[in-house]
Design a protein around this motif. Structure first.
Motif, PDB file in Angstrom:
ATOM      1  N   ARG A 211      94.806   8.611 -32.504  1.00  0.00           N
ATOM      2  CA  ARG A 211      94.105   9.889 -32.651  1.00  0.00           C
ATOM      3  C   ARG A 211      93.832  10.398 -31.324  1.00  0.00           C
ATOM      4  N   LEU A 212      94.208  11.798 -31.305  1.00  0.00           N
ATOM      5  CA  LEU A 212      93.997  12.585 -29.933  1.00  0.00           C
ATOM      6  C   LEU A 212      92.575  13.327 -30.288  1.00  0.00           C
ATOM      7  N   THR A 213      91.817  13.325 -29.320  1.00  0.00           N
ATOM      8  CA  THR A 213      90.476  13.907 -29.445  1.00  0.00           C
ATOM      9  C   THR A 213      90.772  14.662 -28.119  1.00  0.00           C
ATOM     10  N   CYS A 214      89.969  16.103 -28.212  1.00  0.00           N
ATOM     11  CA  CYS A 214      89.949  17.033 -27.089  1.00  0.00           C
ATOM     12  C   CYS A 214      88.747  17.670 -27.352  1.00  0.00           C
ATOM     13  N   ALA A 215      87.715  17.795 -26.187  1.00  0.00           N
ATOM     14  CA  ALA A 215      86.506  18.419 -26.246  1.00  0.00           C
ATOM     15  C   ALA A 215      85.549  18.055 -27.559  1.00  0.00           C
ATOM     16  N   GLY A 216      85.672  16.943 -28.052  1.00  0.00           N
ATOM     17  CA  GLY A 216      84.874  16.575 -29.191  1.00  0.00           C
ATOM     18  C   GLY A 216      85.625  16.880 -30.549  1.00  0.00           C
ATOM     19  N   MET A 217      86.787  17.569 -30.275  1.00  0.00           N
ATOM     20  CA  MET A 217      87.503  18.023 -31.646  1.00  0.00           C
ATOM     21  C   MET A 217      88.715  16.911 -32.052  1.00  0.00           C
ATOM     22  N   SER A 218      88.845  16.405 -33.170  1.00  0.00           N
ATOM     23  CA  SER A 218      89.918  15.415 -33.576  1.00  0.00           C
ATOM     24  C   SER A 218      91.055  15.941 -34.243  1.00  0.00           C
ATOM     25  N   ALA A 219      92.375  15.698 -33.971  1.00  0.00           N
ATOM     26  CA  ALA A 219      93.425  16.136 -34.586  1.00  0.00           C
ATOM     27  C   ALA A 219      93.737  15.254 -35.873  1.00  0.00           C
ATOM     28  N   SER A 220      94.691  15.292 -36.569  1.00  0.00           N
ATOM     29  CA  SER A 220      95.086  14.443 -37.584  1.00  0.00           C
ATOM     30  C   SER A 220      95.552  13.164 -36.817  1.00  0.00           C
ATOM     31  N   PRO A 221      95.647  12.126 -37.613  1.00  0.00           N
ATOM     32  CA  PRO A 221      95.920  10.925 -37.072  1.00  0.00           C
ATOM     33  C   PRO A 221      97.648  11.078 -36.625  1.00  0.00           C
ATOM     34  N   VAL A 222      97.962  10.663 -35.493  1.00  0.00           N
ATOM     35  CA  VAL A 222      99.466  10.748 -34.965  1.00  0.00           C
ATOM     36  C   VAL A 222     100.191   9.403 -35.478  1.00  0.00           C
ATOM     37  N   ARG A 223     101.134   9.891 -35.998  1.00  0.00           N
ATOM     38  CA  ARG A 223     101.749   8.761 -36.801  1.00  0.00           C
ATOM     39  C   ARG A 223     102.439   7.723 -35.820  1.00  0.00           C
ATOM     40  N   GLY A 224     102.477   6.403 -36.302  1.00  0.00           N
ATOM     41  CA  GLY A 224     102.967   5.187 -35.640  1.00  0.00           C
ATOM     42  C   GLY A 224     104.319   5.111 -35.404  1.00  0.00           C
ATOM     43  N   SER A 225     104.727   3.792 -35.565  1.00  0.00           N
ATOM     44  CA  SER A 225     106.232   3.655 -35.400  1.00  0.00           C
ATOM     45  C   SER A 225     106.401   2.193 -36.336  1.00  0.00           C
ATOM     46  N   SER A 226     107.550   2.126 -36.778  1.00  0.00           N
ATOM     47  CA  SER A 226     107.883   0.740 -37.387  1.00  0.00           C
ATOM     48  C   SER A 226     108.392  -0.277 -36.353  1.00  0.00           C
ATOM     49  N   PRO A 227     108.563  -1.460 -36.559  1.00  0.00           N
ATOM     50  CA  PRO A 227     109.012  -2.523 -35.572  1.00  0.00           C
ATOM     51  C   PRO A 227     110.398  -2.098 -34.902  1.00  0.00           C
ATOM     52  N   VAL A 228     110.303  -2.408 -33.597  1.00  0.00           N
ATOM     53  CA  VAL A 228     111.678  -2.228 -33.085  1.00  0.00           C
ATOM     54  C   VAL A 228     111.810  -3.489 -32.006  1.00  0.00           C
ATOM     55  N   PRO A 229     113.043  -4.357 -31.911  1.00  0.00           N
ATOM     56  CA  PRO A 229     113.228  -5.189 -30.955  1.00  0.00           C
ATOM     57  C   PRO A 229     112.893  -4.976 -29.702  1.00  0.00           C
ATOM     58  N   LEU A 230     112.119  -5.686 -28.749  1.00  0.00           N
ATOM     59  CA  LEU A 230     112.029  -5.647 -27.401  1.00  0.00           C
ATOM     60  C   LEU A 230     112.001  -7.001 -26.631  1.00  0.00           C
ATOM     61  N   SER A 231     112.554  -6.915 -25.574  1.00  0.00           N
ATOM     62  CA  SER A 231     112.902  -8.027 -24.461  1.00  0.00           C
ATOM     63  C   SER A 231     111.983  -7.731 -23.516  1.00  0.00           C
ATOM     64  N   MET A 232     111.347  -8.786 -23.049  1.00  0.00           N
ATOM     65  CA  MET A 232     110.267  -8.588 -21.983  1.00  0.00           C
ATOM     66  C   MET A 232     110.189  -9.759 -20.970  1.00  0.00           C
ATOM     67  N   THR A 233     109.468  -9.537 -19.933  1.00  0.00           N
ATOM     68  CA  THR A 233     109.619 -10.588 -19.060  1.00  0.00           C
ATOM     69  C   THR A 233     108.164 -10.664 -18.375  1.00  0.00           C
ATOM     70  N   LEU A 234     107.327 -11.592 -18.442  1.00  0.00           N
ATOM     71  CA  LEU A 234     105.902 -11.652 -17.788  1.00  0.00           C
ATOM     72  C   LEU A 234     106.127 -12.608 -16.693  1.00  0.00           C
ATOM     73  N   VAL A 235     105.417 -12.092 -15.598  1.00  0.00           N
ATOM     74  CA  VAL A 235     105.035 -12.731 -14.507  1.00  0.00           C
ATOM     75  C   VAL A 235     103.626 -13.209 -14.129  1.00  0.00           C
ATOM     76  N   ARG A 236     103.457 -14.193 -13.503  1.00  0.00           N
ATOM     77  CA  ARG A 236     102.147 -14.702 -12.921  1.00  0.00           C
ATOM     78  C   ARG A 236     101.895 -14.245 -11.671  1.00  0.00           C
ATOM     79  N   ARG A 237     100.692 -13.363 -11.631  1.00  0.00           N
ATOM     80  CA  ARG A 237     100.286 -12.931 -10.194  1.00  0.00           C
ATOM     81  C   ARG A 237      98.956 -13.154 -10.020  1.00  0.00           C
ATOM     82  N   SER A 238      98.670 -14.011  -8.995  1.00  0.00           N
ATOM     83  CA  SER A 238      97.180 -14.380  -8.756  1.00  0.00           C
ATOM     84  C   SER A 238      96.495 -14.804  -9.895  1.00  0.00           C
ATOM     85  N   GLY A 239      97.274 -15.656 -10.791  1.00  0.00           N
ATOM     86  CA  GLY A 239      96.849 -16.187 -12.013  1.00  0.00           C
ATOM     87  C   GLY A 239      96.592 -15.421 -13.209  1.00  0.00           C
ATOM     88  N   ARG A 240      97.205 -13.931 -12.955  1.00  0.00           N
ATOM     89  CA  ARG A 240      96.952 -13.186 -14.118  1.00  0.00           C
ATOM     90  C   ARG A 240      98.731 -12.710 -14.637  1.00  0.00           C
TER      91      ARG A 240
END
Length: 520
Positions: free
Chosen positions: A480-509
């Motif tokens: 939901r996008l809100t501006c100056a205290g006013m709220s718009a209608s909920p913004v639609r989401g999306s159905s699942p899509v395949p995603l390939s990712m790479t995670l790396v560890r930096r300084s323990g994170r």
């Protein structure tokens, strides 16, 4: 002759068109050289005077990026009133459709959705336009659409006679009712139908017959037209809703603008396509009394619709006005209306195919050896950590890390603080990519709340002590996008899509070093 006239402070250059009530001229401000349009309205009778003063009064209290802006009002003795307006050098949508036949889906969204935002702002101010037509949608030289001709607009409940364009008329109005906000929604939907299919909602050369057909709901197959034209279903659904016979089922102008804006990707309107240099196209609107139509053919009142110059094929925002600001008391009186209208406009301009862009991947792989991001400043607000003491070995451990990263990203969008993205990504390229999205989708003073993703079917495809390669199905929830205290209608989401990712560890994170939509 009436065509030979002067206005102190302006250099009149050429006529852009004329009608029974007046004429429009291209001019420049002498002191700055800024081009403007001078709309000279003859005050030949009481009705003309009332219409002219009504238009000036409405324009003076309205301020929206997609409404024709009034800069000054001048009186030429008792003969005419002159409105100094923005110059719509890009011409009208009617002229563009006359040259091209129809627009692409993306062009239609870019031209129509902002007008819906302008109507929503006018409706919040208690004003109904009543004659939303392709001739009253004009373009600046950079392609910004503007809603014009507030001379026929009315305050809600005004019982004076109606002037409207038969090709787009609301059947309820054609049957004798007064225009209402839902009538503007219908007419804008009818303009969208024309732009998408190349055919107006109501066809015919005799306005009385057109009004009769509309009043009796002898409508063509609007849904079939959209389907035959190959219009994508999400876009067709928005237009069909606006064209429903029951006004209560059409939704508001704000609903129409938001839903159309997110139904497909907008693209710049090609204003120069098919451009020639004939005489300007003529627009006609007929008066329609508040009684059932068909009792004789009402007279026409034509006005020219100009297109001047050779505009670039770009789509941008209006440049700052070269004119002085209104008096302080005027600003104080109109500030709440201005704020509401700008909020609606910002929401429409911000929601650029939101469901397509809120995924991490951009459609191309991101190299894992991108330039590292600097350490997180200690002054940043606290955010969920993504630290793991050892390489994750199970899908549940991977999902826990992804959830913490997603929470940090959601916090960045909710606070509109791109600095928080360094807690999500391991490379400057990925941070910059998401920073650009955040600033595009969330205007200044706004927040996107509720943004989060879900990760299913997580599978590790490779692992070392400091790097994990994985695949997952990722879905984005509604936000939901809100501006100056006013709220718009909920913004639609999306159905699942395949995603390939790479995670790396930096300084323990654990951070995201690469992502790509689809399977690697």
């Amino acid at each position: 002759m009436r065509s030979e006239w002067r206005l102190p402070g302006y250099r009149i250059e050429q006529s852009l068109g004329a009608g029974s009530s007046g004429d429009v001229w291209r001019a420049r401000v002498v002191s700055t050289g800024v081009p403007v349009a001078l709309k000279r309205i003859w005050l030949s009778d009481a009705a003309q005077r009332k219409s002219a003063l009504s238009e000036a009064a409405m324009l003076s209290t309205l301020d929206h990026p997609h409404l024709m802006k009034l800069h000054e009002v001048r009186h030429l003795d008792d003969e005419a009133i002159v409105l100094v307006l923005d110059l719509a050098a890009g011409g009208s949508l009617a002229a563009l459709l006359a040259r091209r036949g129809r627009l692409t889906v993306g062009e239609t969204i870019a031209a129509i959705a902002p007008i819906g935002a302008a109507l929503a702002y006018a409706h919040q101010s208690g004003i109904v336009h009543g004659d939303v037509s392709s001739a009253n949608i004009l373009f600046t030289d950079i392609g910004l659409p503007l809603l014009a001709d507030l001379g026929v607009a009315r305050l809600r409940g005004d019982s004076t006679s109606v002037r409207t364009t038969p090709a787009y008329v609301d059947p309820v109005v054609a049957a004798g009712s007064l225009p209402m906000p839902a009538s503007d929604v219908f007419m804008l939907g009818a303009v969208a139908l024309h732009a998408l299919t190349g055919t107006p909602a109501w066809c015919g050369t005799d306005p009385a017959q057109v009004f009769d057909a509309a009043a009796l709901d002898e409508r063509p197959d609007f849904a079939g037209r959209l389907s035959s034209a190959g219009i994508p279903e999400p876009v067709a659904e928005v237009v069909r809703r606006a064209l429903r016979i029951d006004p209560a089922q059409r939704g508001t102008a704000a609903d129409f603008a938001l839903e159309l804006r997110t139904a497909a990707r907008p693209v710049a309107v090609e204003l120069a396509a098919g451009r020639v240099r004939p005489a300007p196209l003529v627009r006609e609107s007929w008066p329609l009394q508040s009684v059932p139509a068909g009792e004789g053919t009402p007279p026409g009142a034509a006005s020219e619709v100009p297109f001047v110059g050779e505009p670039p094929l770009t789509y941008g925002v209006r440049a700052p006005s070269p004119f002085a600001s209104p008096p302080g008391r005027h600003l104080a009186r109109s500030r709440p209306r201005i704020a509401r209208g700008l909020v609606v406009g910002l929401i429409v301009l911000a929601l650029a195919s939101l469901a397509l862009f809120l995924f991490w991947p951009s459609g191309r792989p991101s190299a894992a050896n991108d330039v590292p991001v600097a350490a997180t400043p200690a002054s940043l607000p606290s955010a969920p950590e993504s630290i793991a003491p050892s390489p994750p070995a199970t899908p549940s451990q991977i999902r826990a890390i992804l959830a913490r990263l997603d929470a940090a990203r959601g916090l960045a969008y909710a606070r509109r603080d791109p600095r928080l993205l360094v807690r999500v990504y391991a490379s400057a390229r990925l941070v910059q990519r998401d920073r650009s999205r955040l600033r595009t989708l969330v205007p200044s003073g706004c927040a996107l709340r509720g943004l989060h993703s879900t990760f299913e079917s997580v599978r590790v495809t490779g692992r070392t002590p400091s790097v994990v390669h994985l695949q997952a199905q990722v879905a984005v929830a509604a936000a939901r996008l809100t501006c100056a205290g006013m709220s718009a209608s909920p913004v639609r989401g999306s159905s699942p899509v395949p995603l390939s990712m790479t995670l790396v560890r930096r300084s323990g994170r654990w951070l995201i070093a690469a992502d790509q939509r689809g399977r690697s």
